[in-house]
Write an enzyme that holds these catalytic residues in place. Sequence first.
Site, PDB file in Angstrom:
ATOM      1  N   SER A 148       0.780  -1.231   0.058  1.00 37.27           N
ATOM      2  CA  SER A 148       0.050   0.114  -0.006  1.00 37.27           C
ATOM      3  C   SER A 148       0.869   1.294   0.006  1.00 37.27           C
ATOM      4  CB  SER A 148      -0.984   0.054   1.218  1.00 37.27           C
ATOM      5  OG  SER A 148      -1.765   1.189   1.436  1.00 37.27           O
ATOM      6  N   ALA A 149       0.268   2.385  -0.480  1.00 36.99           N
ATOM      7  CA  ALA A 149       0.950   3.558  -0.471  1.00 36.99           C
ATOM      8  C   ALA A 149       1.037   4.318   0.836  1.00 36.99           C
ATOM      9  CB  ALA A 149       0.188   4.557  -1.510  1.00 36.99           C
ATOM     10  N   THR A 150      -0.022   3.572   1.617  1.00 36.58           N
ATOM     11  CA  THR A 150       0.198   3.899   3.106  1.00 36.58           C
ATOM     12  C   THR A 150       1.756   3.833   3.561  1.00 36.58           C
ATOM     13  OG1 THR A 150      -1.150   3.807   4.815  1.00 36.58           O
ATOM     14  CG2 THR A 150      -0.204   1.811   4.384  1.00 36.58           C
ATOM     15  N   TYR A 160      -1.430  -0.416  10.948  1.00 34.76           N
ATOM     16  CA  TYR A 160      -1.878  -0.820   9.644  1.00 34.76           C
ATOM     17  C   TYR A 160      -0.554  -0.673   8.474  1.00 34.76           C
ATOM     18  CZ  TYR A 160      -3.858  -1.510   4.672  1.00 34.76           C
ATOM     19  OH  TYR A 160      -3.877  -1.548   3.353  1.00 34.76           O
ATOM     20  N   LYS A 169       2.205  -3.648   6.951  1.00 32.40           N
ATOM     21  CA  LYS A 169       2.190  -3.655   5.400  1.00 32.40           C
ATOM     22  C   LYS A 169       4.034  -3.874   5.308  1.00 32.40           C
ATOM     23  CE  LYS A 169      -1.399  -4.499   3.457  1.00 32.40           C
ATOM     24  NZ  LYS A 169      -1.906  -5.641   3.026  1.00 32.40           N
ATOM     25  N   PHE A 175      -2.195   2.812  -4.815  1.00 29.17           N
ATOM     26  CA  PHE A 175      -2.726   3.789  -4.282  1.00 29.17           C
ATOM     27  C   PHE A 175      -4.239   3.754  -3.950  1.00 29.17           C
ATOM     28  CE2 PHE A 175       0.902   6.983  -4.229  1.00 29.17           C
ATOM     29  CZ  PHE A 175       1.978   6.037  -4.403  1.00 29.17           C
TER      30      PHE A 175
HETATM   31  P1  NAD Z   1     -11.213  -6.454   1.514  1.00 27.38           P
HETATM   32  O1  NAD Z   1     -11.620  -6.433   2.892  1.00 27.38           O
HETATM   33  O2  NAD Z   1     -12.319  -6.171   0.685  1.00 27.38           O
HETATM   34  O3  NAD Z   1     -10.551  -8.014   1.126  1.00 27.38           O
HETATM   35  C1  NAD Z   1      -9.687  -8.526   1.921  1.00 27.38           C
HETATM   36  C2  NAD Z   1     -10.114 -10.207   1.814  1.00 27.38           C
HETATM   37  O4  NAD Z   1      -9.629 -10.694   2.796  1.00 27.38           O
HETATM   38  C3  NAD Z   1     -11.600 -10.195   2.250  1.00 27.38           C
HETATM   39  O5  NAD Z   1     -12.435 -10.842   1.594  1.00 27.38           O
HETATM   40  C4  NAD Z   1     -11.711 -10.807   3.758  1.00 27.38           C
HETATM   41  O6  NAD Z   1     -12.605 -11.596   3.838  1.00 27.38           O
HETATM   42  C5  NAD Z   1     -10.401 -11.609   3.614  1.00 27.38           C
HETATM   43  N1  NAD Z   1      -9.454 -12.016   4.836  1.00 27.38           N
HETATM   44  C6  NAD Z   1      -9.343 -11.320   6.102  1.00 27.38           C
HETATM   45  N2  NAD Z   1      -8.691 -11.724   6.837  1.00 27.38           N
HETATM   46  C7  NAD Z   1      -8.655 -13.101   6.237  1.00 27.38           C
HETATM   47  C8  NAD Z   1      -7.838 -14.121   6.973  1.00 27.38           C
HETATM   48  N3  NAD Z   1      -7.342 -14.236   8.185  1.00 27.38           N
HETATM   49  N4  NAD Z   1      -7.929 -15.417   6.211  1.00 27.38           N
HETATM   50  C9  NAD Z   1      -8.487 -15.399   4.839  1.00 27.38           C
HETATM   51  N5  NAD Z   1      -9.167 -14.268   4.340  1.00 27.38           N
HETATM   52  C10 NAD Z   1      -9.227 -13.165   5.293  1.00 27.38           C
HETATM   53  O7  NAD Z   1      -9.962  -5.609   0.972  1.00 27.38           O
HETATM   54  P2  NAD Z   1      -9.327  -5.006  -0.283  1.00 27.38           P
HETATM   55  O8  NAD Z   1      -9.768  -3.652  -0.554  1.00 27.38           O
HETATM   56  O9  NAD Z   1      -9.722  -6.011  -1.309  1.00 27.38           O
HETATM   57  O10 NAD Z   1      -8.020  -4.928   0.062  1.00 27.38           O
HETATM   58  C11 NAD Z   1      -7.017  -6.442  -0.526  1.00 27.38           C
HETATM   59  C12 NAD Z   1      -5.617  -6.157   0.011  1.00 27.38           C
HETATM   60  O11 NAD Z   1      -5.150  -4.777  -0.636  1.00 27.38           O
HETATM   61  C13 NAD Z   1      -5.444  -6.009   1.606  1.00 27.38           C
HETATM   62  O12 NAD Z   1      -4.245  -6.664   1.774  1.00 27.38           O
HETATM   63  C14 NAD Z   1      -5.166  -4.205   1.588  1.00 27.38           C
HETATM   64  O13 NAD Z   1      -4.529  -4.161   2.833  1.00 27.38           O
HETATM   65  C15 NAD Z   1      -4.684  -4.083   0.307  1.00 27.38           C
HETATM   66  N6  NAD Z   1      -4.705  -2.817  -0.004  1.00 27.38           N
HETATM   67  C16 NAD Z   1      -5.872  -2.016  -0.030  1.00 27.38           C
HETATM   68  C17 NAD Z   1      -6.214  -0.923  -0.500  1.00 27.38           C
HETATM   69  C18 NAD Z   1      -7.629  -0.342  -0.469  1.00 27.38           C
HETATM   70  O14 NAD Z   1      -7.638   0.846  -0.537  1.00 27.38           O
HETATM   71  N7  NAD Z   1      -8.726  -1.105  -0.602  1.00 27.38           N
HETATM   72  C19 NAD Z   1      -5.177   0.036  -0.557  1.00 27.38           C
HETATM   73  C20 NAD Z   1      -3.965  -0.705  -0.773  1.00 27.38           C
HETATM   74  C21 NAD Z   1      -3.820  -1.658  -0.202  1.00 27.38           C
HETATM   75  C1  UD1 Z   2      -6.881   5.983   3.575  1.00 28.40           C
HETATM   76  C2  UD1 Z   2      -6.059   5.416   4.523  1.00 28.40           C
HETATM   77  C3  UD1 Z   2      -4.770   4.616   4.199  1.00 28.40           C
HETATM   78  C4  UD1 Z   2      -5.328   3.703   3.417  1.00 28.40           C
HETATM   79  C5  UD1 Z   2      -6.289   3.970   2.313  1.00 28.40           C
HETATM   80  C6  UD1 Z   2      -7.244   2.888   1.514  1.00 28.40           C
HETATM   81  C7  UD1 Z   2      -6.151   7.009   6.492  1.00 28.40           C
HETATM   82  C8  UD1 Z   2      -5.486   8.304   7.163  1.00 28.40           C
HETATM   83  N1  UD1 Z   2      -5.543   6.689   5.324  1.00 28.40           N
HETATM   84  O1  UD1 Z   2      -6.192   6.435   2.668  1.00 28.40           O
HETATM   85  O2  UD1 Z   2      -3.724   4.383   4.881  1.00 28.40           O
HETATM   86  O3  UD1 Z   2      -4.211   2.924   2.494  1.00 28.40           O
HETATM   87  O4  UD1 Z   2      -7.457   4.732   2.935  1.00 28.40           O
HETATM   88  O5  UD1 Z   2      -7.768   1.884   2.590  1.00 28.40           O
HETATM   89  O6  UD1 Z   2      -7.267   6.537   6.866  1.00 28.40           O
HETATM   90  N2  UD1 Z   2     -12.147  12.349   2.907  1.00 28.40           N
HETATM   91  C9  UD1 Z   2     -13.106  13.151   3.347  1.00 28.40           C
HETATM   92  N3  UD1 Z   2     -14.097  12.760   3.781  1.00 28.40           N
HETATM   93  C10 UD1 Z   2     -14.645  11.355   4.036  1.00 28.40           C
HETATM   94  C11 UD1 Z   2     -13.569  10.597   3.604  1.00 28.40           C
HETATM   95  C12 UD1 Z   2     -12.287  10.939   3.238  1.00 28.40           C
HETATM   96  O7  UD1 Z   2     -12.876  14.580   2.960  1.00 28.40           O
HETATM   97  O8  UD1 Z   2     -15.424  11.141   4.335  1.00 28.40           O
HETATM   98  C13 UD1 Z   2     -10.894  12.787   2.062  1.00 28.40           C
HETATM   99  C14 UD1 Z   2      -9.491  12.363   2.909  1.00 28.40           C
HETATM  100  O9  UD1 Z   2      -9.333  13.522   3.724  1.00 28.40           O
HETATM  101  C15 UD1 Z   2      -8.753  12.231   1.764  1.00 28.40           C
HETATM  102  C16 UD1 Z   2      -9.440  11.813   0.707  1.00 28.40           C
HETATM  103  O10 UD1 Z   2     -10.744  12.105   0.937  1.00 28.40           O
HETATM  104  O11 UD1 Z   2      -8.034  13.559   1.385  1.00 28.40           O
HETATM  105  C17 UD1 Z   2      -9.363  10.361   0.481  1.00 28.40           C
HETATM  106  O12 UD1 Z   2      -9.682   9.679   1.721  1.00 28.40           O
HETATM  107  P1  UD1 Z   2      -9.526   7.823   1.906  1.00 28.40           P
HETATM  108  O13 UD1 Z   2     -10.572   7.549   0.780  1.00 28.40           O
HETATM  109  O14 UD1 Z   2      -9.987   7.665   3.212  1.00 28.40           O
HETATM  110  O15 UD1 Z   2      -8.177   7.399   1.332  1.00 28.40           O
HETATM  111  P2  UD1 Z   2      -6.684   7.748   2.106  1.00 28.40           P
HETATM  112  O16 UD1 Z   2      -6.904   8.960   3.148  1.00 28.40           O
HETATM  113  O17 UD1 Z   2      -5.698   8.482   1.131  1.00 28.40           O
END
Ligand code: NAD
Ligand code: UD1
Length: 347
Positions: free
Chosen positions: A131-133, A155, A159, A184
């Site tokens: 993640s970009a986090t 979190y 990662k 991202f």
């Molecule tokens: P999601 O929660 O929709 O999907 C995660 C899946 O993993 C779910 O189906 C959940 O049931 C399953 N899971 C959780 N714990 C488990 C376990 N112990 N054993 C088996 N399955 C398990 O999330 P997503 O948005 O699809 O994200 C997928 C991956 O990408 C995650 O690792 C997340 O950290 C990473 N990621 C997501 C984002 C985002 O914004 N969505 C951004 C950066 C990285």
């Molecule tokens: C957030 C997480 C990041 C994670 C990512 C994907 C935080 C601080 N960061 O990223 O670690 O990897 O989600 O799960 O939680 N915003 C509003 N109102 C809202 C929600 C968001 O104004 O109700 C703004 C936020 O301030 C930000 C932008 O929208 O500027 C995007 O927010 P969000 O979708 O939560 O993503 P990130 O903050 O980038």
Amino acid sequence: MAQLLISGGAGFIGSHTCLVLLEAGHHLMVIDNYHNSSPEALRRVANLAGPDAANRLNIVEGDIRNSDDLDRAFSNNKQDIEAVVHFAGLKAVGESVQQPLLYWDVNVVGSCCLLQAMQRHRCRTIVFSSSATLYGYPTQVPIPESAAVQPINPYGHSKAAVEQMLMDLSASEPGWRIARLRYFNPVGAHCSGKIGEDPRGIPNNLFPFVTQVAIGRRQELQVFGNDWPTPDGSGVRDYIHVMDLAEGHQAALDVLLQEDPQLLTLNLGSGTGHSVLDVVKAFEAVSGRSVPYTVQNRRPGDAACTVADPSQAAARLNWSTHRSLLEMCQDAWTWQQNNPKGYSTLD
Ligand code: NAD
Ligand code: UD1
């Protein structure tokens, strides 16, 4: 075509990636405990992928921290598993601050168990959801992969720990093929509106919150700050359509399986930033609904602007995003309209 293991394949990004991989002809074994997803997502993926896809999609309901569940997933296939795409994990930043041990357990211990199972089953190819986090408060935008890894919450630490685990492994044993993909902001849905993001409870992230306001499930959006050093004062992010992201995984797998063993670390983003107010405007344009909002204080832990430098992914994977912000909003809106309660049929 390869036999692949997809951990967390029922989730948001996993389900879209399963669809792309099935359409490419691969055989999939999904392991998911449905902690944050529904079996319905995979039923719809199989339907969307065409007539023979259901025969190429097998599922083990299980936990990546459980070695018996993992051994079942690795064993119940006609062919050996050639590669793993590892999505399973927890992703809510606020929850990770409240329950850090849970995040270390699921994300770090879970990944370690999965890698141990890969060793037992002689599989050495993995694509990992990073993640970009990891970049915390970035000091340089667009952010290159060489930027400092300095996460600011549990979190992000989890990662970073898995990225390090993968690097240690690749240094210790020749033959590992590893891609650490730093996403991202994944948003949007498949254009059919049949699969999409289905957050439990009140969404933390901007896109699902905006779609729920537009559909009338929430009253108004809270914009977290209008005094950021950005063109309109609201936060800027690099939103990436989930189908572009899914195709990025396919490209990474192709490279890993075709080239010599290597460790790839790549940003997956568009390279373009959009502000919160840009998202509101784009969403209003595609939905024809208004998205009322109030401006609130900045959210703790937010950065002003995070945008990827995606040039390494373009060079190494021959991949880049091609879906626009309007398409992200349109597809998220179609999904929300067709599934106002997500995958749940309950009131
Ligand atoms: P999601 O929660 O929709 O999907 C995660 C899946 O993993 C779910 O189906 C959940 O049931 C399953 N899971 C959780 N714990 C488990 C376990 N112990 N054993 C088996 N399955 C398990 O999330 P997503 O948005 O699809 O994200 C997928 C991956 O990408 C995650 O690792 C997340 O950290 C990473 N990621 C997501 C984002 C985002 O914004 N969505 C951004 C950066 C990285
Ligand atoms: C957030 C997480 C990041 C994670 C990512 C994907 C935080 C601080 N960061 O990223 O670690 O990897 O989600 O799960 O939680 N915003 C509003 N109102 C809202 C929600 C968001 O104004 O109700 C703004 C936020 O301030 C930000 C932008 O929208 O500027 C995007 O927010 P969000 O979708 O939560 O993503 P990130 O903050 O980038």
